[in-house]
Design a protein around this motif. Structure first.
Motif, PDB file in Angstrom:
ATOM      1  N   GLN A   1     -50.006  22.345  19.278  1.00  0.00           N
ATOM      2  CA  GLN A   1     -49.987  23.789  19.075  1.00  0.00           C
ATOM      3  C   GLN A   1     -50.192  24.101  17.589  1.00  0.00           C
TER       4      GLN A   1
ATOM      5  N   ARG B   1     -49.612  26.671  15.976  1.00  0.00           N
ATOM      6  CA  ARG B   1     -48.528  27.458  15.394  1.00  0.00           C
ATOM      7  C   ARG B   1     -47.290  26.612  15.091  1.00  0.00           C
TER       8      ARG B   1
ATOM      9  N   ASP C   1     -55.331  29.624  18.215  1.00  0.00           N
ATOM     10  CA  ASP C   1     -55.527  31.063  18.275  1.00  0.00           C
ATOM     11  C   ASP C   1     -57.016  31.385  18.240  1.00  0.00           C
TER      12      ASP C   1
ATOM     13  N   ASP D   1     -47.556  35.523  22.929  1.00  0.00           N
ATOM     14  CA  ASP D   1     -47.447  34.151  23.422  1.00  0.00           C
ATOM     15  C   ASP D   1     -47.196  34.172  24.926  1.00  0.00           C
TER      16      ASP D   1
ATOM     17  N   GLN E   1     -54.654  32.109  23.809  1.00  0.00           N
ATOM     18  CA  GLN E   1     -54.890  30.905  23.033  1.00  0.00           C
ATOM     19  C   GLN E   1     -55.863  30.027  23.813  1.00  0.00           C
TER      20      GLN E   1
END
Length: 538
Positions: free
Chosen positions: A131, A133, A149, A174, A187
């Motif tokens: 991920q 993030r 993203d 999210d 995403q």
């Protein structure tokens, strides 16, 4: 190459199969064979995110199935693309990373599948995820699968999100976090502007292992049975029939269409279906090929008041050249993110416990998904019912390996499915009428404002609805005697044979299916490795 022997034979190098090949071949003492009916993933359009418009009808990379004509969709046959290359459908899909709702997996557990509840499967989602993030209680950052993203905001997407908020739906940044409900940007399974398929994420790192054989253009004909035990498979390669023996387990990962097809060609399934197809029944499993579920998308297309859509980019050689150069030089822009950048999960009516509609918001429009875009500025608000009640079937027609099975999705067979599909159109229209979106809407191109009554809307849904490419359920998992596989993914009544792909889903997850398919591959590998450890310990 007349005969080979392995510890594990994996049939299908798709979203689940690539994960299994990676995890099982990590043990250098185990010899693993991975069979894929399609070619290697060398076509450059596979790796450019927007390139699935080019692979949608590519007969080399795509099984290109068609459903049987059905009354529920006004007698139409619907095109069903399925991946036929390393990475399977993860190499040709829309790249959207959605796990589903937590209640989906708790429902699986409640239906007699212990170990498949949300808290059970969350660690497998986290394990595979890289991920961008960073890691938290819902996400992992050390896995192989890149989750990124979109990266750049878009005028149309921003207007859609703002309009949905004005229509009463919450913002959600999210969809795979604490709550799925709301609208926002998706995403994607991309890394540095390139597709991160399961072949890229899981197979490439494992391909150099000497104990892993990856064989492409290999069409599995059948499973070999020695009594009640799977002893291997027969496949064709360059016109030669090859037998691969298995001293461990055969793992079917060929997907919701081809997994039941291979079972039936092997004499495993409903005896009546098999005999009708000219196959001698070997093992009775009446639910093979039953319980088919899919998301039917209903597209509302708008003409845009401004030339800011992907239609305008693709219809201008100057703009097409510009976005092409930007992608080559920077790995950014429309080519780097695909078509559906924004969307959401909403409730079709008050009082529902959880969202039952998904939006895909696309900044282009066309007559059918994957066809040339319209000449006018246009965008698409696509909705699908997340948990349809309708159930269909997939069955072989004969013993011919190269013949496509008959696919009967049985779309819109219940009143609830019809109602939710119509409500999706109404919800799209409501968002289009908000102050945030109204300045960008010139007119409703499809279905058109003249379509208003329930009868007219239902006819539009039946005439225009098409798959959003999420078939599941044809080898249902369960603890009951009629399930095809048990909660450890073993095929009932047989030894040494498991299924690990979307066909085992008891019910369709609430969203895109690729992430859940990867999770199934992860969990299947843990089940196998845990049993292997127990056997060694004893």
């Amino acid at each position: 190459m007349a005969e080979q022997e392995y510890d594990y034979i994996i049939v299908g190098a798709g979203s689940s199969g690539c994960v299994l090949a990676n995890r099982l071949s990590a043990d250098p003492t185990k010899r693993v064979l991975l069979l894929e009916a399609g070619p290697r993933d060398l076509n450059p359009w596979i790796h450019i995110p927007i390139g699935y418009g080019k692979t949608m009808f590519n007969q080399t990379l795509n099984w290109g199935y068609k459903t049987e004509p059905e009354q529920g969709v006004n007698g139409r046959s619907i095109y069903w693309p399925r991946g036929k290359t390393l990475g399977g459908s993860s190499s040709i899909n829309g790249l959207i990373y959605i796990r589903g709702q937590q209640a989906d997996f708790d429902d699986w557990a409640a239906r007699g599948n212990p170990g498949w509840g949300w808290e059970d499967v969350l660690p497998f989602f986290r394990r595979s995820e890289c991920q961008m993030r960073g890691a938290d209680s819902y996400h992992g950052a050390d896995g192989e699968l890149a989750v990124s993203d979109v990266g750049e905001s878009d005028t149309l997407c921003d207007a859609f999100i703002a309009g949905a908020e004005q229509a009463g739906f919450p913002r959600n940044d999210d969809f795979n976090g604490a709550d799925q409900e709301g609208v926002g940007y998706f995403q994607l399974t991309t890394r540095n502007g390139r597709r991160c398929s399961t072949a890229v994420a899981f197979l490439r790192p494992a391909a150099k292992r000497r104990n892993l054989d990856i064989v492409t253009d290999a069409n599995c004909e059948c499973i070999l049975l020695n009594g009640r035990r799977a002893a291997g498979v027969v496949y064709t390669l360059d016109g030669e029939r090859i037998t691969a023996r298995c001293r461990g387990e055969v793992l079917l990962c060929a997907g919701a269409i081809n997994t039941p097809k291979i079972l039936e060609l092997s004499g495993i399934g409903n005896p009546e279906v098999l005999q009708k197809a000219g196959i001698e029944p070997v093992h009775s499993l009446p639910e093979v090929g039953e319980n088919l579920q899919d998301h039917l998308q209903i597209r509302v297309i708008m003409r845009c008041t401004q030339p800011i859509t992907t239609n305008d980019d693709l219809n201008s050689w100057i703009r097409s050249t510009q976005i092409g150069l930007r992608y080559v030089l920077q790995r950014r822009g429309p080519l780097a993110v695909g078509i559906n950048k924004a969307g959401g999960f909403v409730r079709s009516r008050p009082g529902l416990e959880r969202p039952d509609i998904q939006f895909h918001f696309g900044t282009l429009s066309s007559d059918i998904p994957g066809s040339p875009v319209h000449k006018f500025p246009g965008f698409t608000m696509s909705t699908c019912q997340l948990r349809p009640e309708s159930r269909g079937t997939v069955h072989i027609q004969s013993g011919a390996v190269d013949e496509a099975p008959q696919i009967h999705p049985n779309y819109l067979a219940t009143e609830e499915d019809c109602r939710v599909s119509m409500d999706g159109v109404r919800t799209s229209r409501r968002i289009a009428e908000t102050p945030a979106m109204r300045p960008l809407v010139q007119e409703e191109y499809s279905p058109g404002k003249s379509i208003q009554s329930d009868e007219e809307l239902l006819d539009f849904v039946r005439s225009d609805g098409t798959t959003i490419f999420h078939p599941v359920g044809t080898c249902r998992m369960g603890s009951d005697a009629t399930a095809v596989v048990d909660p450890t993914l073993r095929v009932r009544g047989l030894e040494g044979l498991r299924i690990a792909d979307c066909s085992i889903m008891p019910t369709l997850v609430s969203g895109n299916t690729n992430a859940a398919a990867i999770m199934i591959g992860e969990k299947a590998s843990d089940l196998l490795l845990a049993e292997q450890s127990e056997a060694l310990a004893s």
